[in-house]
Design a protein around this motif. Structure first.
Motif, PDB file in Angstrom:
ATOM      1  N   ASN A 253     -16.206 -38.860   4.792  1.00 39.85           N
ATOM      2  CA  ASN A 253     -15.520 -38.200   3.641  1.00 39.85           C
ATOM      3  C   ASN A 253     -14.404 -37.235   4.115  1.00 39.85           C
ATOM      4  OD1 ASN A 253     -17.688 -39.105   2.170  1.00 39.85           O
ATOM      5  ND2 ASN A 253     -19.137 -37.477   2.382  1.00 39.85           N
ATOM      6  N   LEU A 254     -14.371 -36.571   5.129  1.00 39.57           N
ATOM      7  CA  LEU A 254     -13.195 -36.035   5.512  1.00 39.57           C
ATOM      8  C   LEU A 254     -12.055 -36.835   5.726  1.00 39.57           C
ATOM      9  CD1 LEU A 254     -11.940 -33.268   6.303  1.00 39.57           C
ATOM     10  CD2 LEU A 254     -12.814 -33.722   8.535  1.00 39.57           C
ATOM     11  N   ASP A 255     -12.216 -38.016   6.385  1.00 39.05           N
ATOM     12  CA  ASP A 255     -11.375 -39.005   6.513  1.00 39.05           C
ATOM     13  C   ASP A 255     -10.866 -39.369   5.054  1.00 39.05           C
ATOM     14  OD1 ASP A 255     -11.253 -38.927   9.222  1.00 39.05           O
ATOM     15  OD2 ASP A 255     -12.527 -40.745   9.417  1.00 39.05           O
ATOM     16  N   ASP A 256     -11.618 -39.883   4.175  1.00 37.49           N
ATOM     17  CA  ASP A 256     -11.142 -40.256   2.772  1.00 37.49           C
ATOM     18  C   ASP A 256     -10.212 -39.052   2.223  1.00 37.49           C
ATOM     19  OD1 ASP A 256     -12.384 -42.605   3.182  1.00 37.49           O
ATOM     20  OD2 ASP A 256     -14.273 -41.871   2.123  1.00 37.49           O
ATOM     21  N   TYR A 257     -10.775 -37.801   2.304  1.00 36.15           N
ATOM     22  CA  TYR A 257     -10.099 -36.724   1.600  1.00 36.15           C
ATOM     23  C   TYR A 257      -8.647 -36.655   2.264  1.00 36.15           C
ATOM     24  CZ  TYR A 257      -9.089 -31.954   0.324  1.00 36.15           C
ATOM     25  OH  TYR A 257      -8.343 -30.906  -0.313  1.00 36.15           O
ATOM     26  N   LEU A 258      -8.444 -36.700   3.535  1.00 37.72           N
ATOM     27  CA  LEU A 258      -7.236 -36.442   4.283  1.00 37.72           C
ATOM     28  C   LEU A 258      -6.497 -37.638   3.672  1.00 37.72           C
ATOM     29  CD1 LEU A 258      -8.490 -35.528   8.026  1.00 37.72           C
ATOM     30  CD2 LEU A 258      -7.330 -34.094   6.117  1.00 37.72           C
ATOM     31  N   VAL A 259      -6.917 -38.992   3.745  1.00 41.60           N
ATOM     32  CA  VAL A 259      -6.132 -39.846   3.285  1.00 41.60           C
ATOM     33  C   VAL A 259      -5.669 -39.833   1.698  1.00 41.60           C
ATOM     34  CG1 VAL A 259      -5.964 -42.486   2.557  1.00 41.60           C
ATOM     35  CG2 VAL A 259      -7.093 -41.538   4.734  1.00 41.60           C
ATOM     36  N   THR A 260      -6.428 -39.218   0.985  1.00 44.10           N
ATOM     37  CA  THR A 260      -6.055 -38.831  -0.401  1.00 44.10           C
ATOM     38  C   THR A 260      -4.822 -37.718  -0.487  1.00 44.10           C
ATOM     39  OG1 THR A 260      -8.126 -39.401  -1.247  1.00 44.10           O
ATOM     40  CG2 THR A 260      -6.835 -38.144  -2.436  1.00 44.10           C
ATOM     41  N   LEU A 261      -5.069 -36.932   0.492  1.00 40.77           N
ATOM     42  CA  LEU A 261      -4.198 -35.701   0.762  1.00 40.77           C
ATOM     43  C   LEU A 261      -2.652 -36.307   1.177  1.00 40.77           C
ATOM     44  CD1 LEU A 261      -6.073 -32.490   2.063  1.00 40.77           C
ATOM     45  CD2 LEU A 261      -5.159 -32.921  -0.046  1.00 40.77           C
ATOM     46  N   GLN A 262      -2.664 -37.090   2.054  1.00 40.23           N
ATOM     47  CA  GLN A 262      -1.564 -37.613   2.514  1.00 40.23           C
ATOM     48  C   GLN A 262      -0.956 -38.423   1.535  1.00 40.23           C
ATOM     49  OE1 GLN A 262      -3.187 -39.739   6.104  1.00 40.23           O
ATOM     50  NE2 GLN A 262      -2.840 -37.935   7.278  1.00 40.23           N
ATOM     51  N   SER A 263      -1.509 -39.276   0.972  1.00 36.46           N
ATOM     52  CA  SER A 263      -1.136 -39.993  -0.286  1.00 36.46           C
ATOM     53  C   SER A 263      -0.527 -39.281  -1.255  1.00 36.46           C
ATOM     54  CB  SER A 263      -2.114 -40.972  -0.996  1.00 36.46           C
ATOM     55  OG  SER A 263      -1.608 -41.837  -1.849  1.00 36.46           O
TER      56      SER A 263
ATOM     57  N   GLU B 145       0.773 -36.451  -0.877  1.00 37.62           N
ATOM     58  CA  GLU B 145       2.001 -35.599  -0.125  1.00 37.62           C
ATOM     59  C   GLU B 145       2.917 -36.584  -0.157  1.00 37.62           C
ATOM     60  OE1 GLU B 145       2.552 -34.140   4.024  1.00 37.62           O
ATOM     61  OE2 GLU B 145       1.178 -32.681   3.094  1.00 37.62           O
ATOM     62  N   GLN B 146       2.685 -37.904   0.307  1.00 39.31           N
ATOM     63  CA  GLN B 146       4.017 -38.909   0.084  1.00 39.31           C
ATOM     64  C   GLN B 146       4.394 -39.274  -1.213  1.00 39.31           C
ATOM     65  OE1 GLN B 146       1.936 -42.098   2.084  1.00 39.31           O
ATOM     66  NE2 GLN B 146       2.357 -41.155   4.157  1.00 39.31           N
ATOM     67  N   ASN B 147       3.538 -39.189  -2.219  1.00 40.44           N
ATOM     68  CA  ASN B 147       4.135 -39.443  -3.632  1.00 40.44           C
ATOM     69  C   ASN B 147       4.794 -38.424  -4.154  1.00 40.44           C
ATOM     70  OD1 ASN B 147       2.893 -41.929  -3.607  1.00 40.44           O
ATOM     71  ND2 ASN B 147       0.920 -41.120  -4.529  1.00 40.44           N
ATOM     72  N   ASN B 148       4.389 -36.914  -3.758  1.00 38.81           N
ATOM     73  CA  ASN B 148       5.399 -35.887  -4.330  1.00 38.81           C
ATOM     74  C   ASN B 148       6.714 -35.601  -3.638  1.00 38.81           C
ATOM     75  OD1 ASN B 148       3.161 -34.843  -5.987  1.00 38.81           O
ATOM     76  ND2 ASN B 148       2.355 -33.744  -4.538  1.00 38.81           N
ATOM     77  N   GLY B 149       6.899 -36.291  -2.310  1.00 34.49           N
ATOM     78  CA  GLY B 149       7.884 -36.296  -1.521  1.00 34.49           C
ATOM     79  C   GLY B 149       8.987 -37.459  -2.146  1.00 34.49           C
ATOM     80  N   HIS B 150       8.434 -38.467  -2.803  1.00 30.43           N
ATOM     81  CA  HIS B 150       9.335 -39.516  -3.403  1.00 30.43           C
ATOM     82  C   HIS B 150       9.725 -39.338  -4.699  1.00 30.43           C
ATOM     83  CE1 HIS B 150       8.663 -42.298  -0.345  1.00 30.43           C
ATOM     84  NE2 HIS B 150       7.432 -42.494  -0.355  1.00 30.43           N
ATOM     85  N   HIS B 151       8.990 -38.257  -5.377  1.00 27.68           N
ATOM     86  CA  HIS B 151       9.436 -37.907  -6.849  1.00 27.68           C
ATOM     87  C   HIS B 151      10.522 -36.794  -6.674  1.00 27.68           C
ATOM     88  CE1 HIS B 151       5.554 -39.846  -7.851  1.00 27.68           C
ATOM     89  NE2 HIS B 151       6.345 -40.516  -8.730  1.00 27.68           N
ATOM     90  N   GLN B 152      10.805 -36.171  -5.617  1.00 29.49           N
ATOM     91  CA  GLN B 152      11.660 -35.185  -5.724  1.00 29.49           C
ATOM     92  C   GLN B 152      13.275 -35.507  -5.621  1.00 29.49           C
ATOM     93  OE1 GLN B 152      10.843 -32.218  -2.680  1.00 29.49           O
ATOM     94  NE2 GLN B 152       8.800 -31.701  -3.733  1.00 29.49           N
TER      95      GLN B 152
END
Length: 120
Positions: A101-111, A113-120
């Protein structure tokens, strides 16, 4: 009500394993049977002190003490450790699921974070 004897046995096993000297004795017995005299050699302990540890291990069902003429060799009985293994297995499954569950949550957070970085 059927759980009580197993729980009592499990408590005896954990109490026996709680002491490092008793764990060392069990480790030594994996190599084969040994007498009290042979078991005292690696410890700075008297024979009677080792005998007390052996009684605790015997009560927990972790060793068996034989009688061979004047010798009373102690032998490892590993079967009761299966109770410990079954008990800890329940918790291992819990922690494995928690880590997934923690791994899944971290993957979601990283995703995110990456999506927010591309929109700026």
């Amino acid at each position: 009500m059927n759980e009580a004897p197993a729980t009592d046995q499990l408590s005896l096993i954990f109490a026996a394993l709680a002491d490092p000297t008793r764990r060392a004795i069990l480790a030594r017995l994996t190599a084969g049977e040994a007498t009290v005299k042979e078991l005292t050699e690696p410890f700075e302990m008297s024979g009677p002190a080792i005998s007390k540890h052996l009684r605790v291990l015997e009560r927990a069902g972790l060793i068996e003490r034989g009688r061979d003429a004047q010798r009373r060799p102690s032998m490892l009985r590993a079967a009761p450790l299966q109770q410990v293994s079954r008990w800890t297995e329940e918790y291992r499954r819990f922690w494995d699921a928690s880590y997934r569950n923690l791994d899944d949550y971290l993957v979601t957070l990283q995703s995110k974070e990456q999506n927010n970085g591309h929109h700026q």
